[in-house]
Structures are given as structure tokens and as C-alpha cells.
Design an enzyme around this catalytic site. Structure first.
Site, mmCIF file in Angstrom:
data_model
loop_
_atom_site.group_PDB
_atom_site.id
_atom_site.type_symbol
_atom_site.label_atom_id
_atom_site.label_comp_id
_atom_site.label_asym_id
_atom_site.label_seq_id
_atom_site.Cartn_x
_atom_site.Cartn_y
_atom_site.Cartn_z
ATOM 1 N N ASP A 162 0.759 -1.248 -0.049
ATOM 2 C CA ASP A 162 0.025 0.020 0.071
ATOM 3 C C ASP A 162 0.987 1.208 -0.042
ATOM 4 O O ASP A 162 1.822 1.171 0.785
ATOM 5 C CB ASP A 162 -0.850 -0.091 1.261
ATOM 6 C CG ASP A 162 -1.963 -1.123 1.197
ATOM 7 O OD1 ASP A 162 -2.421 -1.573 0.162
ATOM 8 O OD2 ASP A 162 -2.551 -1.378 2.260
ATOM 9 N N ASP A 222 -13.584 -3.552 -1.646
ATOM 10 C CA ASP A 222 -13.409 -3.675 -0.215
ATOM 11 C C ASP A 222 -14.757 -3.676 0.309
ATOM 12 O O ASP A 222 -15.519 -2.798 0.104
ATOM 13 C CB ASP A 222 -12.749 -2.140 0.030
ATOM 14 C CG ASP A 222 -11.403 -1.863 -0.641
ATOM 15 O OD1 ASP A 222 -10.753 -2.895 -0.795
ATOM 16 O OD2 ASP A 222 -11.334 -0.671 -1.064
#
EC number: 4.3.2.10
Length: 256
Positions: free
Chosen positions: A11, A130
Site C-alpha cells: 500500500d 473492499d
């Protein structure tokens, strides 16, 4: 049975690798090129590289970082974050990405997935989902899709959305449990299994790995085709090689 993949996830925000808990409380984990090279050397099957604030910040693609990583890493590289149009897919592939992950933009414009897979093939388009549990205890399980790095609720059902994306040509689903992200409490196996069993394409389980058993559980109990992790690799808890050796001992086929 095909080999199951272990995929470290980077990330990235502001050019640095970070790791959060439940999509917030970000902590610095290092330089993306150095970390990617380390995972390549450890035997990772792929690397996933997500610019987690590109969409919410309205920033352009981080092509210079992708080029630098691609020049050092010789395993498949999936890149996501800030992809808004088919032209962005082309730019990232040219920068050295092998697969492109789309998330918020697929919800804003589902035709983007159809167009991108039509032009470049299903094998290089990954739809990232997500998902957060939205059902109350005692109710049949449901999960809602969120976008913009987990900041924006969509009202979409995660299982139904995964089915639509597969129908539009997505080659893989990257499924992250927002409830488990960074908690090290294991995958949401109910979510992983629900999506894996509902779609005809590979599902990558993400969110919650705290140890090697969690990786094996994602495959065996979650029916995932690949498992993605960050914290356990970034901070030296385990190497990718250790993870593969454990999976092999558990009878799960992996590339050693």
C-alpha cells in the site's frame, strides 16, 4: 490442482509503503522499490501495488514509481489506485505493470471494466472489492462495498457486485475485508468463501493475516485461489519462503 499464490501487498501513499488498521492509522513501512525487490528475492508469486489515496486525493498515476519497481522485479506486478479510464490502463501497462486493479472507478463506471477487458484481455484486469459486514448478528450475512479507500459506502452487495464484475470480464477479484484489514485476526472466511463460491474467476483473499495458518485457512476454508498479506511480511514476522514452506506442509500446492 493449480498452485496457490502468495502475494505481498504494498500500500503506497506519497511514494512510501504504509500499513494501516481498518484502512486508517497508517504507519510507514519503507521504500517501495527496496521492499518489492526483497519480495521478489524471497520467491513471491506476484506483487500487488496499491496507491491507496490516489482516488480520494484526485491524484494522477504514480508512473515513475511503477517504472522503478518494474525495472527491479521480475514477477507479475498488479497495480491499482487512481485508474479512471482505459487510457490509464494503457499507461500503467506501458510503465511495466502486468495487471491493473480497478476499484472506485469500476463502481462509478462499470463499462470501464468491459472496455478494458475488451481491449487488453481479462487476464490483466483485476477488480478490487473492499467489503464491510453490514448484517446484524443473527441475520443472514451481507457485506457492503466501499470505495475511495474505504471512505465511501456504495449500498452495493459485495457478492452480487463480484458476480457482475466477473460477468463484465474481470479476470480476478481482489477481495479485502475492511473489518479485518490490519487486525491480524485472520481473513473473514465467510466473506471469502461467499465470493469465491459465487464467481467463476480466481479470488485473492485480503485483510487480516496475522500468521501462516491464516494463509492456509484462506485457501482451504475460504476457497480463495491466492492469498495477499502485508503486515506479516513488511515487519519481518515471516518471509514469503516461510509462508510457502508452511503451505506445502499443509498439503496446499505452491511454487517453491
Amino acid at each position: 490442482m493449480l498452485a496457490k499464490r502468495i502475494i505481498p501487498c504494498l500500500d503506497v501513499t506519497n511514494g512510501r509503503v504504509v500499513k494501516g488498521v481498518n484502512f486508517v492509522e497508517l504507519r510507514d513501512a519503507g521504500d517501495p522499490v527496496e521492499i518489492a525487490r526483497r519480495y521478489d528475492e524471497q520467491g513471491a508469486d506476484e506483487i500487488t501495488f496499491l496507491d491507496i489515496t490516489a482516488t480520494s486525493d484526485g491524484r494522477d498515476l504514480i508512473l515513475h514509481i511503477i517504472e522503478a519497481v518494474a525495472s527491479q522485479v521480475f514477477i507479475p506486478l498488479t497495480v491499482g489506485g487512481g485508474v479512471r479510464a482505459v487510457e490509464d490502463v494503457r499507461r500503467l501497462l506501458n510503465a511495466g505493470a502486468d495487471k491493473i486493479s480497478v476499484n472506485s472507478s469500476a463502481i462509478a463506471n462499470p463499462q470501464l471494466v468491459s472496455d478494458a477487458t475488451g481491449k487488453y484481455g481479462s487476464q490483466c484486469i483485476v477488480v478490487a472489492i473492499d467489503a464491510k459486514r453490514s448484517s446484524a448478528p443473527g441475520e443472514p450475512p451481507r457485506w457492503e462495498v466501499f470505495t475511495h479507500g474505504g471512505r465511501k459506502a456504495t449500498g452495493l452487495d459485495a457478492v452480487e457486485w463480484a458476480k457482475e464484475m466477473a460477468a463484465r470480464g474481470a479476470g480476478e477479484i481482489l477481495l479485502t475485508s475492511m473489518d479485518r484489514d490490519g487486525t491480524k485476526s485472520g481473513f473473514d472466511l465467510e466473506l471469502t468463501r461467499a465470493v469465491s463460491d459465487a464467481v467463476p474467476v480466481p479470488v485473492i483473499a485480503s485483510g487480516g493475516v496475522g500468521g501462516l495458518q491464516d494463509l492456509a485457512d484462506g485457501i482451504r476454508l475460504g476457497h480463495a485461489d491466492a492469498v495477499l498479506a502485508a503486515s506479516i511480511f513488511h515487519y519481518g514476522q515471516h518471509t514469503v519462503g516461510e509462508a510457502k514452506a508452511f503451505m506445502a506442509r499443509e498439503g496446499i500446492p505452491v511454487r517453491i
